[in-house]
Design a protein around this motif. Sequence first.
Motif, mmCIF file in Angstrom:
data_model
loop_
_atom_site.group_PDB
_atom_site.id
_atom_site.type_symbol
_atom_site.label_atom_id
_atom_site.label_comp_id
_atom_site.label_asym_id
_atom_site.label_seq_id
_atom_site.Cartn_x
_atom_site.Cartn_y
_atom_site.Cartn_z
ATOM 1 N N SER A 6 -5.973 8.409 -3.019
ATOM 2 C CA SER A 6 -5.840 6.956 -3.092
ATOM 3 C C SER A 6 -6.932 6.311 -2.245
ATOM 4 O O SER A 6 -7.894 6.961 -1.859
ATOM 5 N N PRO A 34 0.091 3.021 -0.967
ATOM 6 C CA PRO A 34 -0.939 4.017 -1.308
ATOM 7 C C PRO A 34 -0.759 5.326 -0.553
ATOM 8 O O PRO A 34 -0.187 5.374 0.531
ATOM 9 N N ASN A 35 -1.274 6.398 -1.154
ATOM 10 C CA ASN A 35 -1.476 7.633 -0.422
ATOM 11 C C ASN A 35 -2.767 7.497 0.379
ATOM 12 O O ASN A 35 -3.579 6.598 0.123
ATOM 13 N N SER A 92 -1.144 7.137 4.435
ATOM 14 C CA SER A 92 -0.148 7.028 3.375
ATOM 15 C C SER A 92 0.937 6.053 3.807
ATOM 16 O O SER A 92 1.379 6.077 4.959
#
Length: 414
Positions: A241, A234-235, A246
């Motif tokens: 996100s 994920p960001n 991240s």
Amino acid sequence: MMISISNILLLALAAAHGCSAFLHSGINSASAVRRDILLLHSSTQATEPSSQPRSGIAQELLNLALKSPLWTYVMVPQARASIVKTAESNGIQWMNAKSWLNEQLSTKDYSDVVYPEYYKQSFHAYQDGNLSYDAAVEQELASRAVGARNFPKYGERGEDVFRDSFDKALAGIGARICDNTNEQGKKVIVDFGCGTGTSTRRMASQYPEVDQLIGIDLSPYFVDVGNTLLNLAPNAIENGSGWITSITPDERIELRQGDMANTSLPSNSASVVNLSLVVHELPTSVAKQVVSEAYRILQPGGGQLWISEMDFESTAYKAQRENALLFSLLRATEPYLDDYADGCKELREFIVDTFDSTKITAATGRHYALVAEKGFDSGDDVDRVKCLEDYRFREDGSYAVEDTHLKPWESKDD
């Protein structure tokens, strides 16, 4: 000044996540630091006596409180609420991130997994210790929150500053990836006690020349959460996100459930074995087994053991331990903290006696970094002299890095 029970419990729970003494740090120049060289032969060194039993009315009352529902249902929730509040006030979206990750997880039943007896303890104020999804999901959240509390200047980046201090300290005493490859032609880092993989991912970004990074942890829950994060990549929340940081996908990383005291990895196969804020969670006898296993799997002629840990020989931690009431709260979340503190010298001497060269330095005002290197096997260890280079203290005996950790009664707004 009256000590806030919330702040003390926050400190105690922070110890649970290896963050009890996040400190501003920096390595002083070599000219200001005393360099101690200790020569040890292959004989067992006498250890210092254990700490004296803590007694008195106040201590007895605290002991009763720690064993009562008051601790479980009042004091621990209060401390958790403090951690969450700290996180949210520093831009760390604890509640949103936790909810997002729980939604992504496909939980599994690990009731058939066998664990060493020492691991079946209540760790970190979680009744099931490290053997639960709740503890695994909150590990990285709590680390970011406590970093923000103790590095208010850096806010949500506080944990990064803390970990940077270890990286700098390790590099300063010769941490490196050896030039040799193993029999498979690979350079491999093995991360003992990897948890959800925070330290594993960090090393992956720092050492692009490494072919494989293997993270090993006894908790299948932590490993499952770590692998979920790697797969989702994920960001950070601020980038749209759901997670707090991240995460970059990296096919070189493998997180696996296993016992770091018995990894089943091939002998002489690893370039580096890393132990980041893990040893204080082990009985000294187990820590020695882990060190021996690290030595077995490291490549001869340059393989290195890296340890980042609390230093109970630092002035700050010695003083903290002398405060019996405060230290009792810390021990309530870390069942082996007394054993670790009493066994620091014994374990260090065991490392020196096992490896060919060992260096140790101050990383923060309360933590050390250690590098031990495995040489080529001469076939005759009986009379070989081992060397420890100790850079933790200045010429005047003071610790080489200033302790700027917040006191239990302080807040970041003081």
